[in-house]
Design an enzyme around this catalytic site. Structure first.
Site, PDB file in Angstrom:
ATOM      1  N   SER A  63       0.796  -1.235   0.000  1.00  0.00           N
ATOM      2  CA  SER A  63       0.000   0.000   0.000  1.00  0.00           C
ATOM      3  C   SER A  63       0.823   1.278   0.000  1.00  0.00           C
ATOM      4  CB  SER A  63      -0.945   0.021   1.200  1.00  0.00           C
ATOM      5  OG  SER A  63      -2.094  -0.701   0.878  1.00  0.00           O
ATOM      6  N   LYS A  66       0.315   3.452  -2.887  1.00  0.00           N
ATOM      7  CA  LYS A  66      -0.845   4.354  -2.980  1.00  0.00           C
ATOM      8  C   LYS A  66      -0.421   5.822  -2.885  1.00  0.00           C
ATOM      9  CE  LYS A  66      -4.103   0.822  -1.485  1.00  0.00           C
ATOM     10  NZ  LYS A  66      -4.220  -0.227  -0.538  1.00  0.00           N
ATOM     11  N   TYR A 188      -3.909  -2.037 -10.181  1.00  0.00           N
ATOM     12  CA  TYR A 188      -3.807  -1.913  -8.725  1.00  0.00           C
ATOM     13  C   TYR A 188      -2.901  -3.006  -8.150  1.00  0.00           C
ATOM     14  CZ  TYR A 188      -5.066  -2.299  -3.821  1.00  0.00           C
ATOM     15  OH  TYR A 188      -4.995  -2.401  -2.451  1.00  0.00           O
ATOM     16  N   TYR A 239      -3.520   2.836   8.298  1.00  0.00           N
ATOM     17  CA  TYR A 239      -4.688   1.994   8.564  1.00  0.00           C
ATOM     18  C   TYR A 239      -5.591   2.610   9.626  1.00  0.00           C
ATOM     19  CZ  TYR A 239      -1.932  -1.188   5.770  1.00  0.00           C
ATOM     20  OH  TYR A 239      -1.185  -1.734   4.759  1.00  0.00           O
ATOM     21  N   VAL A 257       1.165  -3.797   3.902  1.00  0.00           N
ATOM     22  CA  VAL A 257       1.143  -5.096   4.572  1.00  0.00           C
ATOM     23  C   VAL A 257       2.411  -5.922   4.318  1.00  0.00           C
ATOM     24  CG1 VAL A 257      -1.369  -5.285   4.733  1.00  0.00           C
ATOM     25  CG2 VAL A 257      -0.188  -6.198   2.716  1.00  0.00           C
TER      26      VAL A 257
HETATM   27  N1  GLU Z   1      -2.229  -5.422  -2.105  1.00  0.00           N
HETATM   28  C1  GLU Z   1      -2.779  -5.342  -0.796  1.00  0.00           C
HETATM   29  C2  GLU Z   1      -4.285  -5.454  -0.832  1.00  0.00           C
HETATM   30  O1  GLU Z   1      -4.893  -4.880  -1.666  1.00  0.00           O
HETATM   31  C3  GLU Z   1      -2.352  -4.043  -0.180  1.00  0.00           C
HETATM   32  C4  GLU Z   1      -2.775  -3.950   1.252  1.00  0.00           C
HETATM   33  C5  GLU Z   1      -1.942  -3.009   2.050  1.00  0.00           C
HETATM   34  O2  GLU Z   1      -0.717  -2.991   1.980  1.00  0.00           O
HETATM   35  O3  GLU Z   1      -2.564  -2.253   2.780  1.00  0.00           O
HETATM   36  O4  GLU Z   1      -4.910  -6.114  -0.049  1.00  0.00           O
END
Ligand code: GLU
Length: 303
Positions: A63, A66, A188, A239, A257
């Site tokens: 993530s 992002k 994504y 988060y 994650v």
């Molecule tokens: N590729 C992971 C998902 O979409 C990213 C989650 C993350 O790192 O928050 O679940």
């Protein structure tokens, strides 16, 4: 205090915590990562990098990508993305379906999965290839042409992305996507599967510490947009415990994650830390402790 001394001190302080928490296993390829890894890198605003531990080993940025997708969206047309995505902390898990339904297809912020899917859709319209655009940015800023998508990891996630697919279909049902669901999901997933080191991450994010300026001095984001991206990281980047993270660390940050956390000290430096064991919120357990120790030692929080 010298930067290298700071990193060495932080590492010594958190070394008993390395291995705490649980490695993410809902993406099978992530479950095999060694939990005893720890790396930390600091890039000064002028691009000099210092590091400790596994700071030159590739991690799955997940993530953290992002942040870079959002930067691409904001560099394209500044405010447009905010018509499609909110910027409030979610107070819910990053992949919650219920919240998206309650909010009638307008994701709470760009760092929950639903928000990131809309950002990817937006960058698809701007560039035609979000993953290519983000890779270009990362490679140039980190000065490392080898940064790439880990294809094995992308495949592993693609085979298990039911919840993200559900989010994307729900978004499509609300008319919130302008591209086919599978195209958005593939982009994504590839973005999340980008592999790069703490060294490269810290360098690549330097524009966030330089008020929007890239390493060569050209402008990626306006000063005001860079401020807003940092603010969104502070309030939504870690988060469902962004409040606790701000309380402990006091820096804009984005976690993933894969166990990475990218943090920004505006005007001074960027810090990337990696240790795969996650706490209950999904943030790297030793990584968060390291950033807590870092701001306590240096006094460089934004507060
Ligand atoms: N590729 C992971 C998902 O979409 C990213 C989650 C993350 O790192 O928050 O679940």
């Amino acid at each position: 205090m010298r930067y290298q001394t700071i990193l060495d001190t932080v590492r010594a302080e958190v070394s008993p915590l390395v291995g705490c928490g649980r490695v993410a296993d809902y993406i099978p390829a992530l479950a095999t990562v060694d939990p005893s890894r720890f790396g930390m890198a600091l890039a000064t605003a002028d691009g000099t990098v210092y590091g400790v531990g596994d700071w030159q080993t590739s991690l799955s940025i997940q993530s953290i990508s992002k942040v870079f997708s959002l930067a691409m969206a904001l560099s394209g047309d500044d405010e447009e993305i905010w018509r499609r995505v909110g910027r409030e902390p979610s107070g819910s898990p990053f992949n919650a379906l219920q919240q998206l339904e309650n909010d009638r297809g307008v994701p709470r912020n760009p760092f929950v999965n639903a928000g990131a899917l809309v950002v990817v859709d937006h960058v698809l319209a701007l560039t035609g290839d979000p993953t290519g655009a983000v890779l270009d940015l990362l490679r140039t800023e980190a000065d490392n042409p080898a940064i790439d998508v880990d294809r094995q990891l992308a495949k592993s996630e693609a085979g298990n992305r039911h919840r993200n697919a559900a989010l994307a279909h729900l978004l499509a049902d609300y008319g919130a996507l302008t591209h086919p669901v599978d195209v958005v999901l593939d982009q994504y997933t590839d973005l999340c599967a980008i592999a790069m080191s703490c060294r490269d991450l810290a360098r690549a994010a330097g524009f966030l510490a330089r008020h929007g300026l890239r390493a060569d001095g050209s402008r990626l984001l306006s000063r005001s947009t860079a401020k807003r991206l940092n603010a969104t990281m502070l309030t939504c980047g870690t988060y469902d415990s962004a409040g606790e993270f701000a309380y402990r660390v006091g820096l804009p940050a984005k976690s993933g994650v894969g166990g990475g956390i990218l943090a920004v000290v505006p005007n001074r430096c960027t810090v990337a830390v990696w240790s795969p064991g996650l706490d209950e919120s999904g943030n790297s357990c030793a990584g968060r402790a390291a950033l807590d120790a870092f701001t306590t030692l240096t006094g460089w929080s934004v507060f």
